[in-house]
Motif scaffolding. Structure first.
Motif, PDB file in Angstrom:
ATOM      1  N   GLY A 155       0.821  -1.200   0.000  1.00  0.00           N
ATOM      2  CA  GLY A 155       0.000   0.000   0.000  1.00  0.00           C
ATOM      3  C   GLY A 155       0.852   1.246   0.000  1.00  0.00           C
ATOM      4  N   VAL A 156       0.323   2.308  -0.562  1.00  0.00           N
ATOM      5  CA  VAL A 156       1.026   3.583  -0.610  1.00  0.00           C
ATOM      6  C   VAL A 156       0.081   4.650  -0.082  1.00  0.00           C
ATOM      7  CG1 VAL A 156       2.144   5.287  -2.095  1.00  0.00           C
ATOM      8  CG2 VAL A 156       2.309   2.856  -2.659  1.00  0.00           C
ATOM      9  N   GLU A 157       0.567   5.405   0.916  1.00  0.00           N
ATOM     10  CA  GLU A 157      -0.219   6.495   1.466  1.00  0.00           C
ATOM     11  C   GLU A 157       0.705   7.676   1.683  1.00  0.00           C
ATOM     12  OE1 GLU A 157      -2.675   7.333   5.486  1.00  0.00           O
ATOM     13  OE2 GLU A 157      -3.129   5.447   4.471  1.00  0.00           O
ATOM     14  N   GLY A 158       0.677   8.603   0.756  1.00  0.00           N
ATOM     15  CA  GLY A 158       1.562   9.766   0.837  1.00  0.00           C
ATOM     16  C   GLY A 158       3.007   9.330   0.695  1.00  0.00           C
ATOM     17  N   ARG A 159       3.814   9.671   1.710  1.00  0.00           N
ATOM     18  CA  ARG A 159       5.240   9.331   1.705  1.00  0.00           C
ATOM     19  C   ARG A 159       5.520   8.067   2.504  1.00  0.00           C
ATOM     20  NH1 ARG A 159       8.440  10.966  -1.749  1.00  0.00           N
ATOM     21  NH2 ARG A 159      10.188  11.147  -0.336  1.00  0.00           N
ATOM     22  N   ARG A 160       4.493   7.302   2.846  1.00  0.00           N
ATOM     23  CA  ARG A 160       4.656   6.047   3.591  1.00  0.00           C
ATOM     24  C   ARG A 160       4.151   4.904   2.725  1.00  0.00           C
ATOM     25  NH1 ARG A 160       6.049   7.203   8.609  1.00  0.00           N
ATOM     26  NH2 ARG A 160       5.464   5.266   9.615  1.00  0.00           N
ATOM     27  N   ILE A 161       4.907   3.800   2.759  1.00  0.00           N
ATOM     28  CA  ILE A 161       4.477   2.619   2.006  1.00  0.00           C
ATOM     29  C   ILE A 161       4.494   1.401   2.916  1.00  0.00           C
ATOM     30  CG2 ILE A 161       5.282   3.508  -0.208  1.00  0.00           C
ATOM     31  CD1 ILE A 161       7.633   1.519   0.013  1.00  0.00           C
ATOM     32  N   GLY A 162       3.549   0.523   2.713  1.00  0.00           N
ATOM     33  CA  GLY A 162       3.516  -0.744   3.420  1.00  0.00           C
ATOM     34  C   GLY A 162       4.278  -1.772   2.613  1.00  0.00           C
ATOM     35  N   VAL A 163       5.068  -2.587   3.311  1.00  0.00           N
ATOM     36  CA  VAL A 163       5.872  -3.613   2.641  1.00  0.00           C
ATOM     37  C   VAL A 163       5.674  -4.942   3.358  1.00  0.00           C
ATOM     38  CG1 VAL A 163       8.214  -4.363   2.040  1.00  0.00           C
ATOM     39  CG2 VAL A 163       7.609  -1.943   1.905  1.00  0.00           C
ATOM     40  N   ASN A 164       5.499  -5.983   2.570  1.00  0.00           N
ATOM     41  CA  ASN A 164       5.400  -7.340   3.091  1.00  0.00           C
ATOM     42  C   ASN A 164       6.529  -8.136   2.451  1.00  0.00           C
ATOM     43  OD1 ASN A 164       4.572  -9.661   4.274  1.00  0.00           O
ATOM     44  ND2 ASN A 164       2.621  -9.796   3.201  1.00  0.00           N
ATOM     45  N   GLY A 165       7.448  -8.656   3.267  1.00  0.00           N
ATOM     46  CA  GLY A 165       8.584  -9.372   2.713  1.00  0.00           C
ATOM     47  C   GLY A 165       9.409 -10.065   3.773  1.00  0.00           C
ATOM     48  N   ILE A 166      10.715  -9.983   3.627  1.00  0.00           N
ATOM     49  CA  ILE A 166      11.657 -10.659   4.521  1.00  0.00           C
ATOM     50  C   ILE A 166      12.733  -9.669   4.940  1.00  0.00           C
ATOM     51  CG2 ILE A 166      13.417 -12.484   4.644  1.00  0.00           C
ATOM     52  CD1 ILE A 166      11.796 -14.050   2.587  1.00  0.00           C
TER      53      ILE A 166
END
Length: 169
Positions: A33-44
């Motif tokens: 997800g992207v919200e402004g200058r913050r992004i959600g990341v799912n990984g390792i």
């Protein structure tokens, strides 16, 4: 005619780093997800503890120190040769503070495969054993594991690392 330039959007593959003591751990994953200058990341998230130990023991050169201080998608495969610790990462990156590089799907797939297939463990078994029958058996296990890999990019990267370390002869 040509593909569009990759952009930071949901579904993109990214590489980032996180401070861990004197050195950096690295994160790779998929943008959720992207919200402004913050992004959600799912990984390792990967902690290259084996390379950190080698550096602290003085058994490596400047290149290893550089990898630990400034990991990039191009040089981290060298950190994956030694023992690693990893865990799932589900978090946010702040684009104003955190590094966030877009990476191609093939690079993400190769890094993900390397970690999930425990290739660091197989390589470390070979490198840590003295010459003899145990080391020869570890080489056979590694070679069998390499031949069983399906991902061509992962197989090519592992073969390249093994060749440069003179493991498979």
């Amino acid at each position: 005619m040509f593909g569009k330039k990759p952009s930071l959007e949901e579904g993109a593959y990214v590489f980032s780093t996180r401070k861990n003591g004197d050195y950096e751990d690295f994160v790779f994953g998929i943008v959720t997800g992207v919200e402004g200058r913050r992004i959600g990341v799912n990984g390792i998230i990967v902690n290259p503890v084996g390379l950190k130990n080698k550096v602290e023991q003085g058994k490596t050169g400047e290149r290893s120190q550089e990898i630990l201080l400034h990991p990039t998608p191009d040089n981290v495969v060298l950190a994956l040769v030694y023992r690693i610790e990893h865990e799932n990462f589900a978090g946010e990156l702040d684009l104003d503070k955190d590094r966030c590089d877009l990476i191609p799907p093939q690079v993400h797939s190769m890094l993900d495969g390397w970690v999930r297939e425990s290739l660091s463990e197989f390589l470390n078994n070979v490198l840590s054993l003295p010459p003899g029958s145990e080391r020869d058996e570890a080489k056979r296990v590694l070679k069998h594991r390499m031949e069983a890999l399906v991902d061509k990019n992962l197989k090519r990267a592992l073969y390249s690392v093994c060749r440069s370390l003179k493991i498979l002869n």
